[in-house]
Design a protein around this motif. Sequence first.
Motif, PDB file in Angstrom:
ATOM      1  N   VAL A  67       0.846  -1.205   0.000  1.00  0.00           N
ATOM      2  CA  VAL A  67       0.000   0.000   0.000  1.00  0.00           C
ATOM      3  C   VAL A  67       0.879   1.253   0.000  1.00  0.00           C
ATOM      4  O   VAL A  67       1.556   1.544   0.991  1.00  0.00           O
ATOM      5  CB  VAL A  67      -0.947  -0.004   1.221  1.00  0.00           C
ATOM      6  N   LYS A  68       0.876   1.953  -1.126  1.00  0.00           N
ATOM      7  CA  LYS A  68       1.620   3.215  -1.211  1.00  0.00           C
ATOM      8  C   LYS A  68       0.566   4.305  -1.353  1.00  0.00           C
ATOM      9  O   LYS A  68       0.429   4.928  -2.409  1.00  0.00           O
ATOM     10  CB  LYS A  68       2.595   3.173  -2.392  1.00  0.00           C
ATOM     11  N   ASP A  69      -0.185   4.474  -0.305  1.00  0.00           N
ATOM     12  CA  ASP A  69      -1.359   5.348  -0.351  1.00  0.00           C
ATOM     13  C   ASP A  69      -1.779   5.659   1.090  1.00  0.00           C
ATOM     14  O   ASP A  69      -1.282   5.031   2.036  1.00  0.00           O
ATOM     15  CB  ASP A  69      -2.493   4.612  -1.080  1.00  0.00           C
ATOM     16  N   SER A  70      -2.736   6.585   1.230  1.00  0.00           N
ATOM     17  CA  SER A  70      -3.179   6.947   2.582  1.00  0.00           C
ATOM     18  C   SER A  70      -4.383   6.125   3.026  1.00  0.00           C
ATOM     19  O   SER A  70      -4.841   6.269   4.150  1.00  0.00           O
ATOM     20  CB  SER A  70      -3.528   8.429   2.639  1.00  0.00           C
ATOM     21  N   TYR A  87      10.708   5.997   7.279  1.00  0.00           N
ATOM     22  CA  TYR A  87      11.995   6.331   7.900  1.00  0.00           C
ATOM     23  C   TYR A  87      11.852   7.494   8.877  1.00  0.00           C
ATOM     24  O   TYR A  87      12.287   7.414  10.018  1.00  0.00           O
ATOM     25  CB  TYR A  87      13.053   6.651   6.833  1.00  0.00           C
ATOM     26  N   SER A  88      11.198   8.571   8.436  1.00  0.00           N
ATOM     27  CA  SER A  88      11.042   9.736   9.328  1.00  0.00           C
ATOM     28  C   SER A  88      10.004   9.453  10.413  1.00  0.00           C
ATOM     29  O   SER A  88      10.052  10.025  11.497  1.00  0.00           O
ATOM     30  CB  SER A  88      10.586  10.949   8.523  1.00  0.00           C
ATOM     31  N   GLY A  89       9.047   8.615  10.086  1.00  0.00           N
ATOM     32  CA  GLY A  89       7.920   8.381  10.999  1.00  0.00           C
ATOM     33  C   GLY A  89       6.874   9.472  10.898  1.00  0.00           C
ATOM     34  O   GLY A  89       5.919   9.501  11.677  1.00  0.00           O
ATOM     35  N   ASN A  90       7.015  10.358   9.926  1.00  0.00           N
ATOM     36  CA  ASN A  90       6.108  11.507   9.845  1.00  0.00           C
ATOM     37  C   ASN A  90       5.425  11.645   8.488  1.00  0.00           C
ATOM     38  O   ASN A  90       4.904  12.716   8.172  1.00  0.00           O
ATOM     39  CB  ASN A  90       6.892  12.797  10.137  1.00  0.00           C
ATOM     40  N   THR A  91       5.433  10.620   7.684  1.00  0.00           N
ATOM     41  CA  THR A  91       4.843  10.732   6.346  1.00  0.00           C
ATOM     42  C   THR A  91       3.322  10.606   6.417  1.00  0.00           C
ATOM     43  O   THR A  91       2.788   9.626   6.961  1.00  0.00           O
ATOM     44  CB  THR A  91       5.474   9.672   5.416  1.00  0.00           C
ATOM     45  N   ALA A  92       2.643  11.623   5.891  1.00  0.00           N
ATOM     46  CA  ALA A  92       1.194  11.757   6.090  1.00  0.00           C
ATOM     47  C   ALA A  92       0.411  10.544   5.597  1.00  0.00           C
ATOM     48  O   ALA A  92      -0.476  10.047   6.292  1.00  0.00           O
ATOM     49  CB  ALA A  92       0.705  13.026   5.393  1.00  0.00           C
ATOM     50  N   ARG A 314       9.738  17.857  -0.291  1.00  0.00           N
ATOM     51  CA  ARG A 314       9.448  18.620   0.934  1.00  0.00           C
ATOM     52  C   ARG A 314       8.189  19.474   0.759  1.00  0.00           C
ATOM     53  O   ARG A 314       7.306  19.496   1.611  1.00  0.00           O
ATOM     54  CB  ARG A 314      10.632  19.512   1.289  1.00  0.00           C
ATOM     55  N   LEU A 315       8.114  20.152  -0.392  1.00  0.00           N
ATOM     56  CA  LEU A 315       6.932  20.996  -0.636  1.00  0.00           C
ATOM     57  C   LEU A 315       5.671  20.138  -0.737  1.00  0.00           C
ATOM     58  O   LEU A 315       4.628  20.443  -0.150  1.00  0.00           O
ATOM     59  CB  LEU A 315       7.130  21.807  -1.929  1.00  0.00           C
ATOM     60  N   TYR A 316       5.784  19.029  -1.467  1.00  0.00           N
ATOM     61  CA  TYR A 316       4.641  18.112  -1.617  1.00  0.00           C
ATOM     62  C   TYR A 316       4.138  17.662  -0.242  1.00  0.00           C
ATOM     63  O   TYR A 316       2.938  17.686   0.035  1.00  0.00           O
ATOM     64  CB  TYR A 316       5.091  16.899  -2.455  1.00  0.00           C
ATOM     65  N   LYS A 317       5.070  17.280   0.632  1.00  0.00           N
ATOM     66  CA  LYS A 317       4.678  16.774   1.949  1.00  0.00           C
ATOM     67  C   LYS A 317       4.004  17.861   2.785  1.00  0.00           C
ATOM     68  O   LYS A 317       3.048  17.609   3.501  1.00  0.00           O
ATOM     69  CB  LYS A 317       5.904  16.234   2.706  1.00  0.00           C
ATOM     70  N   LYS A 318       4.536  19.078   2.671  1.00  0.00           N
ATOM     71  CA  LYS A 318       3.993  20.188   3.468  1.00  0.00           C
ATOM     72  C   LYS A 318       2.543  20.461   3.073  1.00  0.00           C
ATOM     73  O   LYS A 318       1.655  20.575   3.921  1.00  0.00           O
ATOM     74  CB  LYS A 318       4.865  21.427   3.227  1.00  0.00           C
ATOM     75  N   VAL A 319       2.301  20.528   1.764  1.00  0.00           N
ATOM     76  CA  VAL A 319       0.945  20.835   1.301  1.00  0.00           C
ATOM     77  C   VAL A 319       0.009  19.669   1.621  1.00  0.00           C
ATOM     78  O   VAL A 319      -1.118  19.857   2.102  1.00  0.00           O
ATOM     79  CB  VAL A 319       0.947  21.152  -0.218  1.00  0.00           C
ATOM     80  N   GLU A 326      -4.071  18.414   9.936  1.00  0.00           N
ATOM     81  CA  GLU A 326      -2.918  18.948  10.667  1.00  0.00           C
ATOM     82  C   GLU A 326      -2.402  17.986  11.737  1.00  0.00           C
ATOM     83  O   GLU A 326      -1.243  17.999  12.094  1.00  0.00           O
ATOM     84  CB  GLU A 326      -3.264  20.287  11.300  1.00  0.00           C
ATOM     85  N   GLY A 327      -3.312  17.141  12.278  1.00  0.00           N
ATOM     86  CA  GLY A 327      -2.915  16.221  13.356  1.00  0.00           C
ATOM     87  C   GLY A 327      -1.778  15.307  12.945  1.00  0.00           C
ATOM     88  O   GLY A 327      -1.065  14.751  13.770  1.00  0.00           O
ATOM     89  N   LEU A 328      -1.614  15.118  11.622  1.00  0.00           N
ATOM     90  CA  LEU A 328      -0.564  14.221  11.145  1.00  0.00           C
ATOM     91  C   LEU A 328       0.794  14.871  11.292  1.00  0.00           C
ATOM     92  O   LEU A 328       1.801  14.356  11.063  1.00  0.00           O
ATOM     93  CB  LEU A 328      -0.821  13.855   9.681  1.00  0.00           C
TER      94      LEU A 328
END
Length: 328
Positions: A67-70, A87-92, A314-319, A326-328
Amino acid sequence: MSDFLQDYLLWGDQVRRSLQAPIEAGGGVEVLEGLAVVGMGGSGIVGDVVRSLAAHHSRLGVPVEVVKDSSLPPWVGSGWAVLAVSYSGNTAETLKAVEEAVARGAFVAGVSSGGRLRDLLRSEGLPWAGVEGGHAPRSALPSLIITSLRLLQSAGIGLGGDLTRIPSLLRPRDEVEGLAGRILDAVSEGVPAFIATGRWYGLAVRAKNEFNENGKALAVAMVAPEWGHNDVVGFEGSEFPAIFFKDPLDPVSEAVEAVLKEFSRKHLIIGLRGVEAPEEYVAEFISVSQAVGIASVRYGLGRGVDPRETASIRLYKKVLKSALGEGL
Ligand code: PA5
């Protein structure tokens, strides 16, 4: 020498450290109807590896979803296990899928270097295993794969094999560097097409991703046998370089090689080892990915770009983070 290049060159040490790092025991599965592996980009490749291991090298005996999806497929729920890798543990996308898996009553476990994934799983009392920090996600591939397999094993979802043999099965460093040099020569001009047969498709995707991220270049991944029914025709009239990861155990390989020799003006055939045991597959996947990684970093450096930096991601992840919540 660039520190990032050095990170790839030292993968042998990373493999050994990942095999020795402690894995906290954190519960396991009693029934297993299926396994979903969730993750994006450099972390998502673990899903491709697990699926190939389950389909070709082990007796897991249940379906594996990559699963490469939300969001998860509707059939993933109670009775299923979900392994989340970030890896980061923060990917939305990964965090969203984990929330969904927990809500549906699946058994969830995760691998990261920290971040929200660790906090979320710990707060739910679910198993989590850490990988060492300080790398880019993609240069942490050996740790991500090995830690994931060890965590699955500790949860009773073993894919078999003796992972402790991996260090002795890796290709020697001079062979890896030689292979990296051949790949670099092959991709010097045009959009490279990385081709593999089914069980090595993850390697073609990995190579594409590495040239995207480290080389800041377009690249494509193609999978045979389907390749022989459409993609192949595109090589008849083009100069695009084709890099084929040839599995000596798959008869489709012969057909792909024959057609490339006849129709592709620029191609490189990389002979993979004929692997059987799960640990042989993992070692070969890591060695060839290392060669691809080195080639892609050198390619980026040669083009004057910073191979490690990925401003667009980085920009993609931010948006996306604001779009998904936002909780993510
Ligand atoms: O290799 C990379 O840097 C990316 O492909 C990341 O792996 C991707 O953006 C997902 O991030 P993470 O691995 O931290 O979940």
